[in-house]
Scaffold this motif. Sequence first.
Motif, short mmCIF file in Angstrom:
data_model
loop_
_atom_site.label_atom_id
_atom_site.label_comp_id
_atom_site.label_asym_id
_atom_site.label_seq_id
_atom_site.Cartn_x
_atom_site.Cartn_y
_atom_site.Cartn_z
N GLN A 69 0.81 -1.22 0.00
CA GLN A 69 0.00 0.00 0.00
C GLN A 69 0.85 1.27 0.00
OE1 GLN A 69 -3.16 0.02 -0.51
NE2 GLN A 69 -3.28 -2.21 -0.41
N PRO A 70 0.66 2.14 -0.99
CA PRO A 70 1.36 3.42 -0.99
C PRO A 70 0.95 4.29 0.22
CG PRO A 70 0.49 2.96 -3.15
CD PRO A 70 -0.10 1.95 -2.23
N ILE A 71 -0.32 4.17 0.60
CA ILE A 71 -0.83 4.90 1.76
C ILE A 71 -1.52 3.89 2.66
CG2 ILE A 71 -2.42 6.69 2.58
CD1 ILE A 71 -2.13 7.99 -0.23
N LEU A 72 -1.10 3.86 3.90
CA LEU A 72 -1.67 2.93 4.87
C LEU A 72 -2.20 3.71 6.06
CD1 LEU A 72 -2.05 -0.13 5.42
CD2 LEU A 72 0.11 -0.03 6.71
N ILE A 73 -3.44 3.44 6.43
CA ILE A 73 -4.08 4.07 7.58
C ILE A 73 -4.02 3.10 8.74
CG2 ILE A 73 -6.21 5.10 8.47
CD1 ILE A 73 -7.03 5.49 5.46
N ALA A 74 -3.43 3.55 9.86
CA ALA A 74 -3.21 2.63 10.98
C ALA A 74 -3.47 3.31 12.32
CB ALA A 74 -1.78 2.11 10.94
N ALA A 75 -3.65 2.48 13.34
CA ALA A 75 -3.87 2.98 14.70
C ALA A 75 -2.57 3.31 15.40
CB ALA A 75 -4.65 1.95 15.51
N ASP A 76 -1.48 2.72 14.93
CA ASP A 76 -0.19 2.98 15.57
C ASP A 76 0.86 3.31 14.52
OD1 ASP A 76 0.92 0.56 14.53
OD2 ASP A 76 0.04 -0.54 16.21
N ILE A 77 2.04 3.58 14.96
CA ILE A 77 3.07 4.13 14.10
C ILE A 77 4.01 3.06 13.54
CG2 ILE A 77 4.83 4.75 15.78
CD1 ILE A 77 4.43 7.66 14.42
N THR A 78 3.48 1.88 13.27
CA THR A 78 4.25 0.79 12.67
C THR A 78 4.11 0.87 11.15
OG1 THR A 78 3.78 -0.57 14.59
CG2 THR A 78 4.56 -1.70 12.62
N PRO A 79 5.19 1.16 10.42
CA PRO A 79 5.10 1.33 8.96
C PRO A 79 5.11 -0.01 8.22
CG PRO A 79 7.33 1.78 9.68
CD PRO A 79 6.53 1.46 10.92
N ALA A 80 4.02 -0.72 8.27
CA ALA A 80 3.92 -2.02 7.60
C ALA A 80 4.03 -1.89 6.09
CB ALA A 80 2.60 -2.71 7.98
N ASN A 81 3.87 -0.68 5.57
CA ASN A 81 4.02 -0.44 4.12
C ASN A 81 5.39 0.15 3.78
OD1 ASN A 81 3.57 2.10 5.26
ND2 ASN A 81 2.30 2.82 3.57
N ALA A 82 6.32 0.12 4.73
CA ALA A 82 7.68 0.64 4.55
C ALA A 82 7.70 2.14 4.25
CB ALA A 82 8.45 -0.15 3.48
N ALA A 83 6.71 2.86 4.76
CA ALA A 83 6.64 4.31 4.55
C ALA A 83 7.80 5.01 5.22
CB ALA A 83 5.31 4.84 5.09
N ARG A 84 8.27 6.07 4.60
CA ARG A 84 9.29 6.95 5.19
C ARG A 84 8.68 8.29 5.57
NH1 ARG A 84 11.97 4.80 7.78
NH2 ARG A 84 13.34 6.59 7.93
N ASN A 85 7.35 8.43 5.32
CA ASN A 85 6.60 9.63 5.67
C ASN A 85 5.45 9.21 6.55
OD1 ASN A 85 7.76 11.70 3.57
ND2 ASN A 85 7.34 9.83 2.43
N VAL A 86 5.21 9.99 7.61
CA VAL A 86 4.11 9.67 8.50
C VAL A 86 3.28 10.92 8.75
CG1 VAL A 86 5.50 10.03 10.60
CG2 VAL A 86 3.45 8.59 10.71
N ALA A 87 1.96 10.75 8.72
CA ALA A 87 1.03 11.83 9.05
C ALA A 87 0.28 11.43 10.31
CB ALA A 87 0.06 12.07 7.90
N ILE A 88 0.50 12.19 11.37
CA ILE A 88 -0.22 11.94 12.63
C ILE A 88 -1.41 12.88 12.63
CG2 ILE A 88 -0.06 12.03 15.13
CD1 ILE A 88 3.01 11.61 14.76
N VAL A 89 -2.60 12.30 12.56
CA VAL A 89 -3.78 13.13 12.34
C VAL A 89 -4.75 13.17 13.52
CG1 VAL A 89 -3.63 12.82 9.83
CG2 VAL A 89 -5.05 11.28 11.18
N ASP A 90 -4.43 12.47 14.60
CA ASP A 90 -5.34 12.48 15.74
C ASP A 90 -4.91 13.48 16.82
OD1 ASP A 90 -3.16 11.18 16.86
OD2 ASP A 90 -4.20 9.28 17.19
N GLY A 91 -3.91 14.32 16.51
CA GLY A 91 -3.49 15.36 17.43
C GLY A 91 -2.53 14.91 18.52
N GLN A 92 -2.19 13.64 18.56
CA GLN A 92 -1.32 13.10 19.61
C GLN A 92 0.06 12.81 19.06
OE1 GLN A 92 -3.30 9.59 21.04
NE2 GLN A 92 -5.09 10.72 21.72
N TRP A 93 1.03 13.67 19.39
CA TRP A 93 2.39 13.47 18.91
C TRP A 93 2.95 12.16 19.45
CZ3 TRP A 93 5.66 14.43 15.31
CH2 TRP A 93 6.99 14.10 15.47
#
Length: 145
Positions: A69-93
């Motif tokens: 998946q080029p874009i993966l939506i997840a509950a935690d910060i585990t990059p199962a799609n080997a992403a090098r970019n992360v968007a934290i969208v729930d306001g919790q750093w």
Amino acid sequence: MQVDFYHLTSPLDRVLPRIAERVVSTGGRLLIVAEPEAQRTLLDRLLWSYAPESFLPHAQAGAGDDSVQPILIAADITPANAARNVAIVDGQWRDDALGFDRAFHFFDDEAIREARLAWKALADREGVERRYWKQTESGKWEQAA
């Protein structure tokens, strides 16, 4: 490592798809992190429907082969799609975002205190470039710090 702080004064759906488009158009992958399941469901719908002429290939984590998946939506910060970019969208750093090349931290007025604390905590981190973005009255984004 670059961290972009986005102070939302309009809905997330106006900025997140555009950032996702840019990441994917350059051959990158994006992990979108939101803990609440309801928010992940809304994000899934948003990426399918935000503009009639667009298509952002994506999936929710665990719905298939996450690794493709080029874009993966997840509950935690585990990059199962080997992403090098992360968007934290729930306001919790999350400090785990520092393991990526670039992090986008979205927050609204309800999470501004926590965002300020994260901003300050990252000031002394070696190798971390911080940028703060705010919206103008016309809805455009400008770098404020």
